[in-house]
Design a protein around this motif. Sequence first.
Motif, PDB file in Angstrom:
ATOM      1  N   UNK A 162      35.214  32.727  43.011  1.00  0.00           N
ATOM      2  CA  UNK A 162      35.487  34.173  42.974  1.00  0.00           C
ATOM      3  C   UNK A 162      36.956  34.456  42.672  1.00  0.00           C
ATOM      4  N   UNK A 163      37.844  33.572  43.158  1.00  0.00           N
ATOM      5  CA  UNK A 163      39.271  33.781  42.868  1.00  0.00           C
ATOM      6  C   UNK A 163      39.525  33.732  41.356  1.00  0.00           C
ATOM      7  N   UNK A 164      38.787  32.860  40.666  1.00  0.00           N
ATOM      8  CA  UNK A 164      39.002  32.757  39.216  1.00  0.00           C
ATOM      9  C   UNK A 164      38.479  33.990  38.478  1.00  0.00           C
ATOM     10  N   UNK A 165      37.759  34.881  39.167  1.00  0.00           N
ATOM     11  CA  UNK A 165      37.291  36.144  38.565  1.00  0.00           C
ATOM     12  C   UNK A 165      38.137  37.327  39.046  1.00  0.00           C
ATOM     13  N   UNK A 166      39.269  37.037  39.626  1.00  0.00           N
ATOM     14  CA  UNK A 166      40.117  38.052  40.249  1.00  0.00           C
ATOM     15  C   UNK A 166      40.488  39.198  39.307  1.00  0.00           C
ATOM     16  N   UNK A 167      40.793  38.882  38.063  1.00  0.00           N
ATOM     17  CA  UNK A 167      41.363  39.888  37.158  1.00  0.00           C
ATOM     18  C   UNK A 167      40.325  40.537  36.247  1.00  0.00           C
ATOM     19  N   UNK A 168      39.074  40.581  36.682  1.00  0.00           N
ATOM     20  CA  UNK A 168      38.009  41.155  35.853  1.00  0.00           C
ATOM     21  C   UNK A 168      37.822  42.645  36.104  1.00  0.00           C
ATOM     22  N   UNK A 169      38.520  43.207  37.094  1.00  0.00           N
ATOM     23  CA  UNK A 169      38.362  44.634  37.380  1.00  0.00           C
ATOM     24  C   UNK A 169      37.288  44.927  38.415  1.00  0.00           C
ATOM     25  N   UNK A 170      36.776  43.883  39.083  1.00  0.00           N
ATOM     26  CA  UNK A 170      35.815  44.095  40.177  1.00  0.00           C
ATOM     27  C   UNK A 170      36.560  44.237  41.495  1.00  0.00           C
ATOM     28  N   UNK A 171      35.940  44.962  42.413  1.00  0.00           N
ATOM     29  CA  UNK A 171      36.403  44.964  43.795  1.00  0.00           C
ATOM     30  C   UNK A 171      35.881  43.665  44.410  1.00  0.00           C
ATOM     31  N   UNK A 172      36.734  42.990  45.204  1.00  0.00           N
ATOM     32  CA  UNK A 172      36.282  41.777  45.901  1.00  0.00           C
ATOM     33  C   UNK A 172      36.458  41.952  47.399  1.00  0.00           C
TER      34      UNK A 172
ATOM     35  N   UNK B 258      32.004  36.657  30.912  1.00  0.00           N
ATOM     36  CA  UNK B 258      32.140  37.704  29.897  1.00  0.00           C
ATOM     37  C   UNK B 258      31.512  39.010  30.383  1.00  0.00           C
ATOM     38  N   UNK B 259      30.330  38.903  30.984  1.00  0.00           N
ATOM     39  CA  UNK B 259      29.633  40.108  31.442  1.00  0.00           C
ATOM     40  C   UNK B 259      30.265  40.682  32.714  1.00  0.00           C
ATOM     41  N   UNK B 260      30.995  39.873  33.444  1.00  0.00           N
ATOM     42  CA  UNK B 260      31.707  40.382  34.633  1.00  0.00           C
ATOM     43  C   UNK B 260      32.763  41.386  34.179  1.00  0.00           C
ATOM     44  N   UNK B 261      33.514  41.016  33.138  1.00  0.00           N
ATOM     45  CA  UNK B 261      34.453  41.978  32.544  1.00  0.00           C
ATOM     46  C   UNK B 261      33.697  43.201  32.017  1.00  0.00           C
ATOM     47  N   UNK B 262      32.551  42.950  31.357  1.00  0.00           N
ATOM     48  CA  UNK B 262      31.818  44.038  30.700  1.00  0.00           C
ATOM     49  C   UNK B 262      31.339  45.072  31.721  1.00  0.00           C
ATOM     50  N   UNK B 263      30.846  44.603  32.854  1.00  0.00           N
ATOM     51  CA  UNK B 263      30.327  45.512  33.891  1.00  0.00           C
ATOM     52  C   UNK B 263      31.442  46.421  34.404  1.00  0.00           C
ATOM     53  N   UNK B 264      32.620  45.848  34.624  1.00  0.00           N
ATOM     54  CA  UNK B 264      33.743  46.645  35.133  1.00  0.00           C
ATOM     55  C   UNK B 264      34.233  47.620  34.071  1.00  0.00           C
TER      56      UNK B 264
END
Lengths: 97, 402
Positions: free
Chosen positions: B124-134, B90-96
């Motif tokens: 990390x792949x499952x967090x792909x669409x959170x708006x972070x650069x990977x 949840x916070x991964x989305x929030x940070x982006x």
Amino acid sequence: MDKMKDENISAMCTCAVGEAGRTGDWRSFRPVIDHSKCIPHQKGKAACFLCWLYCPEGVVKATIPIAIDLTYCKGCGICAEECPAKAITMVREEDHE
Amino acid sequence: MSRVEIMTGNQAAALGARLARVQVVAAYPITPQTSLTEALAQFIESGEMKAEYVRVEGEHSALSVCIAASTVGARAFTATSANGLLYMHEQIHWAAGSRLPIVMCCVNRGVGAPWTILNDQQDSISQRDTGWIQLYCRDNQEIIDTVIQAFRIAEAVYVPVMVCYDGFVLSHTLMPVEIPDAERVDAFLPPYRPHTILSEADPRTINPVMFADPRENAAGVLGDGYMEMRYKLAGALTEALKTIQDVSDEYARLFGRNHGGLLWEYKTEDAEVILTGMGSIANEATIAADILREKGVPAGVVGIRAYRPFPVEAITHAFRKAKSIHCLEKALSYGFAGPIYTDLRAALYGSGCEAAMHDYIASLGGRDIQPDTIAQVVFERVIKPEADGRFHAPLWINCRTE
């Protein structure tokens, strides 16, 4: 169009009364007061004011007659629910003239 | 002066964060990330690193602390793995969405259930669409350099960066690493300036509730709606393609090491058979390419370093001459195929590249994969005459499938 230009890249607003905007536009139902039934109005003195006490938004004024600030009233209907004299009716915004 | 030391990937990441002059660290220990946060705790406790280490009760709080710190202008860093990363979701989305340039190391580990502490990249792949650069690293030198670069990139485009590297394979493996000179890192990475300066004189409400349409604030200014904010985030990720490459090029000029920016290539000049992957498996693929070349197969490797934003233009160029493409994946979109395979197919569709595309699921939960095995499975596919550009379900390597 300049009015649309918002340079912020994350959502924020300045701290002010109604900082989230004039929240009255959230309202689907409008509280309509029948002052002839309202207890303070009938007695002509400070009494009851349960609507003022229960309003979660603090938009009811404990005056005679009572007044509701429709700029910020979200239309939750708690005042109508709590009024012992059934002086407040919730009316659909589109049905209100 | 820079100096070379033998260290693990986690030590390299911790040194990178120290050289980046991180001011706030908030992290919760999880295997295989633990020794990274232990190293940072040690640096801070001994006074070698001037930062606050905020101890938290879980990963959701760890990233929440970083969000608060970054909002008020502190350079913030965290790290996690697997289920810890998912607990942060949840916070991964929030940070982006808040456009905060936080850097996080994801020490890649398989996701439970069933429990594994060993490496793959499903987390990390499952967090792909959170708006972070990977960004994915292939060795320990790349880890220290990428953590430093990540802050430059994040603070240029105001998008958080996840620096991903393989658990145990890199995190706990000793390699010689050149530690950049601190003064030169300072010149490369100026102090962090937040996009919004909070002050008593100009107080703000951060992230108020948004409505479907833009609406006026109390001052009568018509601000952005939710969709405009999301459009700006999408634009920042696209803009980051150039930033990632520029930062990598500048780093190469200043420090003499070039990890390739968006992607890197190995023996692709004359390659018809191109292997691809992210992280340490792509490094192994270079040895597999050499084995294939000994067998007379003109093989090369394109390693993907930036997975989000996905470098479509660079990829179209790198694969333009490929006759067959072989995706080595440590993650899977269950019910479909590997993430690299699906993204590559989408990126290359209509580009003129007519390569046959093959997908291989390998090394889940730490299952060993060796270059000669990679070379063998690729060789078997290459000599098959029926190879074509149609969709094919992935082949599971080193897995009992019957």
